[in-house]
Design a protein around this motif. Structure first.
Motif, PDB file in Angstrom:
ATOM      1  N   PHE A 104      -5.649   6.494  -2.964  1.00 35.10           N
ATOM      2  CA  PHE A 104      -4.776   5.376  -3.333  1.00 35.10           C
ATOM      3  C   PHE A 104      -4.066   5.729  -4.634  1.00 35.10           C
ATOM      4  O   PHE A 104      -4.712   5.922  -5.666  1.00 35.10           O
ATOM      5  N   HIS A 127       0.847  -1.190   0.000  1.00 34.20           N
ATOM      6  CA  HIS A 127       0.000   0.000   0.000  1.00 34.20           C
ATOM      7  C   HIS A 127       0.888   1.248   0.000  1.00 34.20           C
ATOM      8  O   HIS A 127       1.775   1.379   0.864  1.00 34.20           O
ATOM      9  N   VAL A 160      -7.788  -3.134  -0.240  1.00 36.17           N
ATOM     10  CA  VAL A 160      -7.558  -1.721  -0.552  1.00 36.17           C
ATOM     11  C   VAL A 160      -8.788  -0.853  -0.233  1.00 36.17           C
ATOM     12  O   VAL A 160      -8.663   0.204   0.409  1.00 36.17           O
TER      13      VAL A 160
END
Length: 349
Positions: free
Chosen positions: A346, A312, A324
């Motif tokens: 992200f 991550h 995620v």
């Protein structure tokens, strides 16, 4: 079993959870496979569960630890919470933010930044990996345009403002047009059956759009479940406005995950010939749908992809792709509670 941000994720199928003193005991087929102290947990999320003991549920309720049950495919089932303040306060803060244009813009801008950033790096990676088979100059040109939109929405091009949600939606639409204009180039196999001219839906009119619609729907369920697990109301969004039956906050968060989770996966399925033209059927109204057998095959491939490990980018920890959405939901909660200066989208590269 994985512990992230004070949340314990039980990804081992058919695990049973119980309380042993001040410890969560995880068992499978009568054998203990893990123990985690309760004292620093905020949430327990379990997938494909066998069950949890009443003693553990009571202990979680007493300590204000959320205990959330999901199906093995990630669909939200139920959550056990105590007489808590946490989730109630979080939802009230979410509702308050949803009424303030500027606060909504601050969060939505980061989601869209993540969307454009990830789209850009999909093109950059393709140009790097297949320089002999792709028009590298064309992909680089699209990537440069996306870089410009990234600068605009972060306020680095003062002559072109992006200061409210309406302007943000405009640049999001322009960036999507640029990105989708070269998606067909990324399809390297089965070009007669799989091509992408534009995004169409309700109903999808070609094989690629049928795949995209199918997996976008799965992703929206995953993200909505993740938001519910953290304590959000998935129907109250910041970029997508309220509409009955629409999981607006899930759609907000999906923006940064669509290309990197779904588009890459769909293109990979086609290029590896894991789907073929015989996996689709055409209805009288022109809609293209996956056959039942193809849907099962696609779901198995999707579940396998979600188990693949990545690092991550914000946490610098290895997690499965399938976690995620949960990590991003937790980071959004931390931002809203004031633990982070801004919501970190992200960002894949």
């Amino acid at each position: 079993m994985k512990k992230l941000l004070n949340t314990l994720y039980i990804t081992t199928l058919d695990a049973y959870l119980s309380l042993d003193g001040e410890t969560v005991m995880v068992q499978k087929e009568g054998e203990t496979i893990g123990r985690v102290p309760l004292h620093n947990l905020e949430n327990i999320v379990t997938f494909g569960y066998t069950g949890a003991s009443p003693a553990l549920m009571g202990a979680c309720a007493d300590r204000n630890i959320g205990l959330c049950f999901m199906t093995r495919h990630g669909r939200f089932l139920a959550r056990v919470v105590g007489m808590s303040k946490g989730n109630v306060v979080l939802r009230k803060m979410q509702y308050a933010i949803s009424e303030e244009e500027k606060a909504c813009f601050t969060i939505a801008r980061n989601c869209i930044f993540g969307k454009i950033y990830n789209s850009k790096w999909i093109l950059e990676r393709a140009a790097r990996d297949y320089p002999m088979r792709l028009d590298v100059d064309k992909l680089k040109g699209a990537s440069e345009q996306l870089s410009r939109y990234l600068n605009i929405i972060r306020g680095k091009e003062e002559a072109i403002p992006c200061e409210d949600l309406e302007q943000l939606r405009g640049f999001e639409g322009k960036s999507a047009t640029v990105y989708f204009s070269v998606v067909d180039d990324l399809i390297l196999q089965q070009k007669d059956a799989f091509f992408f001219k534009d995004r169409n839906k309700r109903p999808p009119l070609d094989n690629v759009n049928a795949l995209l619609s199918f997996f976008y729907t799965l992703l929206s369920h995953d993200v909505a479940s993740a938001l519910e697990a953290v304590g959000f109301d998935a129907y109250i969004g910041f970029l997508h406005r309220d509409r009955p039956g629409r999981v607006s906050l899930a759609l907000d968060m999906m923006e940064e995950l669509r290309s990197v989770l779904v588009d890459r996966f769909v293109i990979s399925l086609i290029n590896k010939k894991q789907v073929t033209d015989t996996d689709f059927m055409k209805k009288e109204n022109g809609a293209i749908l996956l056959t039942d057998e193809a849907r099962k095959k696609a779901l198995n491939a999707w579940q396998s992809r979600k188990q693949e490990m990545i690092t991550h980018p914000f946490l610098s920890e290895k997690i499965p792709w399938g976690l995620v959405p949960y990590v991003q939901a937790m980071l959004l909660a931390r931002y809203i509670r004031g633990d982070l200066e801004e919501y970190p989208p992200f960002l894949w590269k």
